[in-house]
Design a protein around this motif. Structure first.
Motif, PDB file in Angstrom:
ATOM      1  N   UNK A 187      36.500  43.322  40.057  1.00 35.83           N
ATOM      2  CA  UNK A 187      36.701  44.476  39.600  1.00 35.83           C
ATOM      3  C   UNK A 187      35.356  45.225  38.996  1.00 35.83           C
ATOM      4  N   UNK A 188      34.799  43.907  38.018  1.00 36.75           N
ATOM      5  CA  UNK A 188      33.567  44.043  37.416  1.00 36.75           C
ATOM      6  C   UNK A 188      32.606  43.448  37.637  1.00 36.75           C
ATOM      7  N   UNK A 189      32.959  42.455  38.565  1.00 36.29           N
ATOM      8  CA  UNK A 189      32.062  41.453  38.925  1.00 36.29           C
ATOM      9  C   UNK A 189      32.322  40.882  40.439  1.00 36.29           C
ATOM     10  N   UNK A 190      31.328  40.024  40.798  1.00 33.04           N
ATOM     11  CA  UNK A 190      31.556  39.279  42.105  1.00 33.04           C
ATOM     12  C   UNK A 190      30.454  38.150  41.999  1.00 33.04           C
ATOM     13  N   UNK A 191      30.660  37.122  42.957  1.00 34.03           N
ATOM     14  CA  UNK A 191      29.875  36.080  43.200  1.00 34.03           C
ATOM     15  C   UNK A 191      29.596  35.885  44.531  1.00 34.03           C
ATOM     16  N   UNK A 192      28.381  35.454  44.942  1.00 33.31           N
ATOM     17  CA  UNK A 192      27.685  35.321  46.170  1.00 33.31           C
ATOM     18  C   UNK A 192      26.995  33.857  46.270  1.00 33.31           C
ATOM     19  N   UNK A 210      42.927  33.071  35.410  1.00 29.36           N
ATOM     20  CA  UNK A 210      44.078  33.173  36.308  1.00 29.36           C
ATOM     21  C   UNK A 210      43.578  32.436  37.563  1.00 29.36           C
ATOM     22  N   UNK A 211      42.271  32.428  37.981  1.00 35.45           N
ATOM     23  CA  UNK A 211      41.999  31.433  39.179  1.00 35.45           C
ATOM     24  C   UNK A 211      42.007  30.049  38.863  1.00 35.45           C
ATOM     25  N   UNK A 212      41.603  29.846  37.750  1.00 31.87           N
ATOM     26  CA  UNK A 212      41.642  28.150  37.449  1.00 31.87           C
ATOM     27  C   UNK A 212      43.133  27.747  37.190  1.00 31.87           C
ATOM     28  N   UNK A 213      43.686  28.554  36.503  1.00 31.48           N
ATOM     29  CA  UNK A 213      45.294  28.347  36.667  1.00 31.48           C
ATOM     30  C   UNK A 213      45.891  28.133  38.006  1.00 31.48           C
ATOM     31  N   UNK A 214      45.658  29.155  38.877  1.00 29.57           N
ATOM     32  CA  UNK A 214      46.241  28.955  40.318  1.00 29.57           C
ATOM     33  C   UNK A 214      45.488  27.646  40.888  1.00 29.57           C
ATOM     34  N   UNK A 259      33.235  33.574  40.455  1.00 33.61           N
ATOM     35  CA  UNK A 259      32.638  32.216  40.314  1.00 33.61           C
ATOM     36  C   UNK A 259      33.739  31.202  40.742  1.00 33.61           C
ATOM     37  N   UNK A 260      35.031  31.496  39.952  1.00 33.01           N
ATOM     38  CA  UNK A 260      36.028  30.416  40.094  1.00 33.01           C
ATOM     39  C   UNK A 260      37.123  30.825  41.099  1.00 33.01           C
ATOM     40  N   UNK A 261      37.148  32.181  41.436  1.00 29.85           N
ATOM     41  CA  UNK A 261      38.091  32.497  42.421  1.00 29.85           C
ATOM     42  C   UNK A 261      37.365  32.248  44.010  1.00 29.85           C
ATOM     43  N   UNK A 262      37.598  31.190  44.464  1.00 32.07           N
ATOM     44  CA  UNK A 262      36.612  30.846  45.617  1.00 32.07           C
ATOM     45  C   UNK A 262      37.583  31.315  46.948  1.00 32.07           C
ATOM     46  N   UNK A 263      38.003  32.547  46.920  1.00 34.84           N
ATOM     47  CA  UNK A 263      38.469  33.112  48.384  1.00 34.84           C
ATOM     48  C   UNK A 263      37.270  34.229  48.762  1.00 34.84           C
ATOM     49  N   UNK A 264      36.874  33.823  49.956  1.00 38.93           N
ATOM     50  CA  UNK A 264      35.840  34.603  50.307  1.00 38.93           C
ATOM     51  C   UNK A 264      36.513  36.076  50.769  1.00 38.93           C
ATOM     52  N   UNK A 265      35.542  36.970  50.244  1.00 35.17           N
ATOM     53  CA  UNK A 265      35.968  38.650  50.475  1.00 35.17           C
ATOM     54  C   UNK A 265      35.102  39.100  51.381  1.00 35.17           C
ATOM     55  N   UNK A 266      34.334  38.428  52.040  1.00 35.48           N
ATOM     56  CA  UNK A 266      33.182  38.780  53.014  1.00 35.48           C
ATOM     57  C   UNK A 266      32.050  38.184  53.075  1.00 35.48           C
TER      58      UNK A 266
END
Lengths: 328, 94
Positions: free
Chosen positions: A244-249, A311-315, A259-266
């Motif tokens: 929402x306010x950030x992303x990781x490449x 949330x990503x780490x918990x998941x 950086x934690x939510x390692x589901x590729x968005x593209x």
């Protein structure tokens, strides 16, 4: 309007205010709990692709650009990319192990990249502890020398430390070392699994007693220093800024919500970041999830949540997050 | 106004972005953040484009349908504040 209100505007309005670039997973240290999936691979982004990405991010109003890794200085074109990012007016952060940041390279970093802050990893207050973690002999003494040189040059430096079973007995000594060097020290209490799901780093997770003790120390400092681990969730419409306010490449152009939510968005080899940002179903799903989570947490804690969790780490960790987040 | 209104540029340690209709300025060396309202953000953006204050007044007058005389006073005041805060400096003569 305050800075916090502006951040809320970025989160609620899906403006990618902060972007983290993992330039390379190459590294001159071999930290035991490194979360990078070094078995992962692909075609690295070219300089031209990064330049194009920077231009797109500027148009999307990205302000903070973090160069991370691996060791970002191990990227063969680090200074070219850093200078380009500087020219486009980004606030640049560099997350480094500091091992190569001696006088000459530190000077180049200051003169060519002009980062707002260089974040350096400190793993212990003694050579034995620091080097047990980095698995490189001499890395502690070299780091202390390099830190002094960076400070003498006028680089703004911050120390980042992750509490582990190996360094928890040196918690106070690490604090004292930072204080002696007049450097801020930011603690992270949580070791995470590797990005490929390997849970080996958790073998050296800090003891509950040490975590509790660090929590107490940080709580005492609340107001003078902040740490995200202790901050309650901000009053945003979403629980966090992931997607929402950030992303990781990553080095191969995969774009993630954070950086934690390692589901590729593209992937930037196939599409530009604006298209990913505006159209990715993964990002849209993450935004829906974090909105729902904000509502849930607010309702269950009567708006008085004391602490923030990722949330990503918990998941990724317990699976309990799936109860809150569902599956994407 | 033009006699005392040279073009300005953002100082070297300034980082600036417009977030929605607000502006955010980071003074890197001081580590200070300034948040600007819509008009302030627009003034800084126009300064960054290389416009001198008279040009900024003309643009704002068109964009906000405001009185140019009043705008000229406000812009001059704001530019002075930005200079005093170390956000902008005069373009070097070439």
């Amino acid at each position: 309007m305050s800075y916090q209100a502006l951040l809320a505007k970025a989160v609620n309005g899906n403006i990618p205010f902060s972007v983290l670039l993992e330039l390379t997973y190459r590294c001159n240290l071999d930290c035991y709990y490194c979360y990078n999936d070094r078995s992962n691979g692909g075609r690295s982004l070219s300089v031209a692709q990064y330049v194009s990405l920077f231009a797109d991010l500027r148009e999307l109003a990205t302000m903070n650009l973090t160069f991370s890794g691996g060791e970002p200085l191990a990227h063969p074109h680090f200074f070219t990319l850093g200078a380009r990012a500087r020219a486009l007016g980004f606030v640049i952060r560099v997350k480094s192990n500091g091992h190569r940041l001696n006088g000459r390279l530190a000077r180049r970093l200051l003169n060519e990249v002009d980062p707002f802050v260089v974040e350096i990893s400190l793993h212990g207050a003694s050579a034995a502890t620091h080097e047990r973690q980095t698995q490189v002999a001499g890395s502690f003494g070299r780091l202390l020398t390099n830190l002094e040189q960076m400070q003498a040059l006028g680089l703004r430096v911050q120390l980042n430390s992750t509490l582990t079973a190996w360094n928890e007995a040196e918690m106070d000594a690490m604090d004292a070392l930072a204080e002696r060097m007049a450097l801020p020290l930011r603690w992270n209490m949580q070791i995470t699994p590797r990005d490929n799901g390997d849970r080996a780093p958790l073998d050296i997770a800090a003891s509950p007693q040490a975590i509790s003790r660090l929590r107490g120390l940080l709580e005492q400092r609340r107001g003078t220093e902040t740490t995200i681990d202790l901050d309650p969730p901000p009053p945003w419409g979403k629980y966090c800024g992931a997607g929402a306010s950030g992303l990781t490449v990553d080095p191969w152009g995969n774009v993630y919500p954070c950086v934690q939510w390692r589901v590729p968005a593209g992937n930037l080899h196939r599409e530009n970041v604006r298209d990913i940002w505006e159209r990715s179903p993964v990002l849209q799903a993450v935004r829906v999830r974090t909105e729902a989570l904000a509502t849930t947490v607010k309702a269950r804690t009567a708006g008085a949540a004391k602490e923030w969790f990722c949330p990503a780490l918990v998941e990724a960790g317990s699976g309990e997050g799936k109860l809150l987040l569902g599956s994407i | 106004m033009s006699a005392i209104s040279p073009p300005f540029r953002l100082c070297a340690d300034i980082r600036y972005r417009q977030i929605a209709d607000e502006g955010i300025v980071l003074r890197q060396q001081a580590g200070e953040v300034l948040v600007l309202n819509e008009v302030g953000a627009r003034v800084v953006a126009l300064l960054d484009e290389g416009l001198a204050p008279p040009g900024i007044v003309a643009r704002l007058a068109a964009e906000f349908d405001a009185d140019p005389g009043r705008l000229a006073i406000d812009v001059a005041g704001f530019v002075a504040e930005l200079r005093a805060a170390g956000v902008i400096e005069e373009e070097a003569c070439s």
